[in-house]
Design a protein around this motif. Structure first.
Motif, mmCIF file in Angstrom:
data_model
loop_
_atom_site.group_PDB
_atom_site.id
_atom_site.type_symbol
_atom_site.label_atom_id
_atom_site.label_comp_id
_atom_site.label_asym_id
_atom_site.label_seq_id
_atom_site.Cartn_x
_atom_site.Cartn_y
_atom_site.Cartn_z
ATOM 1 N N HIS A 30 15.944 -2.736 7.797
ATOM 2 C CA HIS A 30 14.883 -2.443 6.826
ATOM 3 C C HIS A 30 13.692 -1.850 7.558
ATOM 4 C CE1 HIS A 30 11.605 -3.974 3.853
ATOM 5 N NE2 HIS A 30 11.914 -2.703 3.620
ATOM 6 N N GLY A 31 13.304 -0.634 7.169
ATOM 7 C CA GLY A 31 12.150 0.020 7.784
ATOM 8 C C GLY A 31 10.900 -0.140 6.950
ATOM 9 N N ALA A 32 9.773 -0.432 7.609
ATOM 10 C CA ALA A 32 8.495 -0.616 6.916
ATOM 11 C C ALA A 32 7.348 -0.231 7.848
ATOM 12 C CB ALA A 32 8.334 -2.062 6.456
ATOM 13 N N LYS A 33 6.167 -0.040 7.270
ATOM 14 C CA LYS A 33 5.006 0.328 8.084
ATOM 15 C C LYS A 33 4.561 -0.829 8.964
ATOM 16 C CE LYS A 33 3.091 3.859 5.022
ATOM 17 N NZ LYS A 33 1.921 4.287 4.217
ATOM 18 N N ASN A 34 4.539 -2.031 8.414
ATOM 19 C CA ASN A 34 4.102 -3.201 9.169
ATOM 20 C C ASN A 34 4.799 -4.441 8.617
ATOM 21 O OD1 ASN A 34 2.525 -4.027 6.805
ATOM 22 N ND2 ASN A 34 1.134 -2.376 7.398
ATOM 23 N N GLU A 35 4.530 -5.576 9.224
ATOM 24 C CA GLU A 35 5.208 -6.809 8.825
ATOM 25 C C GLU A 35 4.862 -7.257 7.411
ATOM 26 O OE1 GLU A 35 5.854 -9.775 12.212
ATOM 27 O OE2 GLU A 35 4.229 -8.513 12.999
ATOM 28 N N ALA A 36 3.669 -6.902 6.941
ATOM 29 C CA ALA A 36 3.272 -7.269 5.581
ATOM 30 C C ALA A 36 4.139 -6.584 4.533
ATOM 31 C CB ALA A 36 1.800 -6.920 5.352
ATOM 32 N N GLN A 54 7.314 -10.028 -11.421
ATOM 33 C CA GLN A 54 6.954 -10.856 -10.273
ATOM 34 C C GLN A 54 6.463 -9.968 -9.133
ATOM 35 O OE1 GLN A 54 10.216 -13.090 -8.644
ATOM 36 N NE2 GLN A 54 9.054 -13.838 -6.905
ATOM 37 N N TYR A 55 5.305 -10.306 -8.576
ATOM 38 C CA TYR A 55 4.768 -9.543 -7.453
ATOM 39 C C TYR A 55 5.427 -10.017 -6.162
ATOM 40 C CZ TYR A 55 1.284 -7.785 -10.688
ATOM 41 O OH TYR A 55 0.671 -7.175 -11.758
ATOM 42 N N LEU A 56 6.028 -9.069 -5.432
ATOM 43 C CA LEU A 56 6.699 -9.391 -4.179
ATOM 44 C C LEU A 56 5.801 -9.175 -2.971
ATOM 45 C CD1 LEU A 56 10.186 -7.782 -4.927
ATOM 46 C CD2 LEU A 56 9.452 -10.147 -5.302
ATOM 47 N N SER A 57 4.776 -8.347 -3.125
ATOM 48 C CA SER A 57 3.799 -8.100 -2.060
ATOM 49 C C SER A 57 2.566 -7.490 -2.707
ATOM 50 C CB SER A 57 4.373 -7.152 -0.993
ATOM 51 O OG SER A 57 4.420 -5.823 -1.472
ATOM 52 N N ASP A 58 1.612 -7.077 -1.886
ATOM 53 C CA ASP A 58 0.396 -6.451 -2.418
ATOM 54 C C ASP A 58 0.671 -5.095 -3.051
ATOM 55 O OD1 ASP A 58 -1.074 -8.597 -1.577
ATOM 56 O OD2 ASP A 58 -1.775 -7.655 0.278
ATOM 57 N N SER A 59 1.847 -4.533 -2.817
ATOM 58 C CA SER A 59 2.126 -3.193 -3.345
ATOM 59 C C SER A 59 3.485 -3.072 -4.034
ATOM 60 C CB SER A 59 2.054 -2.155 -2.223
ATOM 61 O OG SER A 59 2.996 -2.450 -1.199
ATOM 62 N N VAL A 60 4.268 -4.159 -4.071
ATOM 63 C CA VAL A 60 5.616 -4.107 -4.662
ATOM 64 C C VAL A 60 5.740 -5.147 -5.769
ATOM 65 C CG1 VAL A 60 8.094 -4.356 -4.247
ATOM 66 C CG2 VAL A 60 6.649 -3.280 -2.513
ATOM 67 N N VAL A 61 6.265 -4.720 -6.909
ATOM 68 C CA VAL A 61 6.482 -5.624 -8.027
ATOM 69 C C VAL A 61 7.958 -5.580 -8.429
ATOM 70 C CG1 VAL A 61 5.910 -3.867 -9.779
ATOM 71 C CG2 VAL A 61 5.673 -6.295 -10.340
#
Length: 339
Positions: free
Chosen positions: A226-232, A100-107
């Motif tokens: 949770h740390g991330a580059k942006n909201e996406a 299952q794809y959770l985002s454009d870069s995470v599965v």
């Protein structure tokens, strides 16, 4: 030079080389990944000579008793004798049960082993592909499931992650090894304050640790950053908001490097997740004596190492700092200084 033997072949190691270094330099085929003794990909078996100090560090008692060593941590001694191991000795068969794809870069990958595997969120396993390529990934679900859940980010130039993200399909056969590690929830932590900080897909294991704690009726407060580059990149944001609403003792805050141009989501602010956590919590020994707390750190090595050092220097005992660092195979043509 030091002479040792691998599969009955003589190998000369240069000063300062590990067994793995020497084998790679002389053209031997041996799987490896992190080169730091964490992933257990480069295991070989000892058959003669003295086992060098540190060669079995981090291995289970069972692996030690069977004379396995980490080639990347073993500085060879004269006439040391080693042999390669059969895959079936350490791996079991499995297949991809769900993708299952959770985002454009995470599965999200659900792996189903062919036999029961005892696991906990915060541990990690090795996945081995049909061609022998092997990588380590952290477990994000609790021990009650026979399936093993992994959150995998597609890495630039990452052979395995790109294959899992773009090409591997449901039903694909794999081999798995492990699990390893102890960055997990224990029932004796039930009254402690839990502070969990994860960057990127480091969210996966801390999310799993929280779900495990809540399912066991955790009494203390739980704080997740949770740390991330942006909201996406906040791929589980809505689930975490829902979890916070369902459990009064849980607080969640997302920390991004930059906000989008549109309206910001609830519970999101700019800043480094560790610095934000430090602004809300004290980690000194005096505070800990009144309100016992545990810190869980999951993510990239630089982040985890920085967090461990700062929390420890502020007075948190080492046995209350739990870390899972994502070590990757170094694919650069020019290695870092000191490697």
């Amino acid at each position: 030079m030091t002479r040792f033997y691998f599969d009955e072949q003589s190998v000369e190691s240069l000063e300062g080389e590990t067994v793995l270094d020497a084998l790679i330099r002389q053209g031997h085929s041996l799987n490896y990944s992190c080169r730091k003794g964490a992933c257990k990909t480069c295991l070989v078996q000892h058959t003669g000579g003295d086992i060098p100090s540190g060669a079995q560090r981090g291995l289970t008692s069972e692996l030690k008793s069977d004379a396995y060593i980490c080639a990347c941590q073993c500085k060879p001694t004269q006439d040391l004798k080693l042999k390669s191991i059969l895959v079936q000795n350490l791996f079991i068969t499995a297949h991809i049960h769900e993708k299952q794809y959770l985002s454009d870069s995470v599965v999200k990958i659900l792996v189903e082993p062919s036999e029961e595997v005892s696991h906990s969120a915060g541990q990690y396993i090795n996945l081995r592909r049909f061609d022998g390529l092997t990588r380590s990934y952290s477990i994000t679900n609790d021990p009650d499931s026979k399936l093993i859940e992994l959150h995998i980010r597609r890495k630039y130039n990452g052979q395995f992650s790109d294959w899992l993200f773009n090409h591997a399909s449901v039903g694909e056969s794999l081999l798995i090894q492990g699990p390893w590690g102890d960055c997990c929830y224990r029932s004796e932590y039930k009254n402690d304050t839990l502070i969990l900080i994860g960057t990127g897909t480091g969210l996966g294991p801390v999310y799993g640790i929280i779900r495990d704690a809540l399912s066991q009726g955790h009494k203390g407060e739980i704080y997740l950053y949770h740390g991330a580059k942006n909201e996406a990149d906040l791929y589980h944001h809505s689930k975490l908001l829902k979890l916070m609403l369902e459990h009064r003792n849980m607080t969640y805050l997302a920390c991004v490097e930059q906000m989008g141009s549109g309206k910001s989501s609830t519970r999101v602010q700019t800043g480094d997740p560790f610095e934000v956590a430090m602004s809300f919590h004290q980690f000194d020994s005096q505070t800990l004596s009144d309100s016992p707390q545990r810190v869980f750190l999951c993510g990239e090595p630089n982040f985890v190492n920085k967090g461990q050092e700062l929390v420890f220097l502020n007075g948190t005992p080492l046995d209350r700092i739990h870390a899972l660092s994502y070590e990757y195979k170094d694919l650069r043509k020019v290695p870092r200084d000191g490697n």
